[in-house]
Design a protein around this motif. Sequence first.
Motif, PDB file in Angstrom:
ATOM      1  N   GLU A 364       0.838  -1.207   0.000  1.00 21.08           N
ATOM      2  CA  GLU A 364       0.000   0.000   0.000  1.00 21.08           C
ATOM      3  C   GLU A 364       0.863   1.243   0.000  1.00 21.08           C
ATOM      4  N   ARG A 365       0.325   2.318  -0.569  1.00 21.58           N
ATOM      5  CA  ARG A 365       1.102   3.560  -0.617  1.00 21.58           C
ATOM      6  C   ARG A 365       1.211   4.150   0.793  1.00 21.58           C
ATOM      7  N   LYS A 367       1.588   6.973   3.675  1.00 17.11           N
ATOM      8  CA  LYS A 367       0.775   8.197   3.743  1.00 17.11           C
ATOM      9  C   LYS A 367       1.513   9.481   3.330  1.00 17.11           C
ATOM     10  N   GLN A 368       2.851   9.481   3.480  1.00 19.46           N
ATOM     11  CA  GLN A 368       3.593  10.730   3.316  1.00 19.46           C
ATOM     12  C   GLN A 368       3.414  11.361   1.930  1.00 19.46           C
TER      13      GLN A 368
END
Length: 486
Positions: A364-365, A367-368
């Motif tokens: 998953e990507r 958050k930053q």
Amino acid sequence: MSGIDVEEEWKILIGGEHVSTENHYDIIDPNTTEVIGHAPEATDQHAIEAAAAAKEALRSWKALSMDERCGYIGRAADAIESACGDWVNLVQAETGATIRVARTMQVAGAFVDRFRYYSRPHEMEQPLAPLYSAASALAPESLITGNVIRQPVGVVACITPYNFPLVNVAGKLAPALAMGNTAVIKPAPQDPLAIIKLGEILNEVLPPGVVNVIVGSSPDVGAALVDTKDVDMISFTGSSTVGAKIMESGGKTMKRLLMELGGKGALIMTEDCDVQAAVGGIASVWGFHSGQICTAPTRVICHRDIYEPTIEALKAVSEFMTVGDAREEGTLVGPVITESHRDRVEAFIQSGIDDGAEVVVGGERPKQDGFFVAPTLLTDCTPDMHVVKEEAFGPVVVVMPHDGDDHAVELANNSDYGLFSYVYAGNTTRAYEIAQKLESGNVALNSIAPHMYAPFGGFKMSGVGRDRGRWGLEAYSEIQAINWPS
Ligand code: NAD
């Protein structure tokens, strides 16, 4: 941005002159997405002029002895070493490297060492054993002897990728110059600014035109160097796709080619190997420079008996691979180079999921802001999957089980690539036997550490030719045989 003047005018270097270009393009910090500078946008004509300037400088540069040229390279190494500490911020901002990678590997280390190594003259002559030659219609009976010497190829265009801009250029430039060639550097469009700084330093130390620097956002400037007759050799490091294009178009002018291309490193684990050591090796490269390293062991081929514990151990080490701001001391995994590359790596992971692989870590990507990809581990992989066959050039590792050494070798060789492979086995003899069966230019046994002066290069789509150490000098030379009656 500390120490970086966003409005600084960056110029290309042709024939000893720093040349302003009409157009510029933005250089983006992949960590923050901020613009950190405006790189010069060279035209095809600039590339042609740079090649002509290198040709002009060639005559007097190659007339120097190797000792004299190495003296220049030694002085260049001194000048670079005293200046390059100031480039750390810049290199970190344009490459997205973490502090540790920027300080120890992007700017110092291999970068300066390569100039130092080639500042030591090497003996390149090789005598031929005398050969009895019977009388013929061509010549009387005689004993013929001779020498094999090395001549420079001429003008070398050094076309380089974005991951380690300075190291990649130094690895080409230093041996090419030592052998008597002159050069045009064409760095990757994403992070060319430190290379411009390098050009400025080299221009103070070397005669004008010996090193020229051309920068552009489009592949056209590189392609113009491949097309011009003033360039004799292309030394290319980059993707196999672009390498193949260069080989094709370079054929028209019979370019000499050194091709250092992509990789999909296999790491074989036998059932008696030290699992923790192998996992430690994988972990140290998995997130290193966000997986943007051609030699990374990204295809783990693990004996079925130790498959589950290996996956558990990889999951455990992934917990320590902190993704985040590359400027924070604790960060191990910074961003990948661009938004489009992040999207490409994400699509790559998705293709694995679509083909039936299981994501056991990451996927998953994070958050930053910035172009981050979480270290990702895919299991349930089969040899025909895109994620197994192709290079991600991101922090993505795939694992496949094997049923014995021959099966492991078959899986490892079932790849278009053959750059760097690794074998972890219970003893070195067994690892060595496996290594000899691998279609791979380099193999490390029970370690991931490379020998920095071993010949480096790839089998199959991973490249043509070898560089580093003495092989670097050979790569940038033509062989000339001179013989005479003794
Ligand atoms: P890339 O192939 O996209 O670009 C490399 C260079 O080629 C850039 O300077 C680019 O501007 C230039 N270029 C693109 N098209 C061209 C053309 N038609 N003619 C002339 N020049 C052209 O590679 P990248 O994305 O910068 O780097 C990643 C790739 O490099 C990966 O595949 C990686 O495995 C490989 N790599 C290999 C090694 C090695 O030593 N084998 C080392 C580092 C990176």
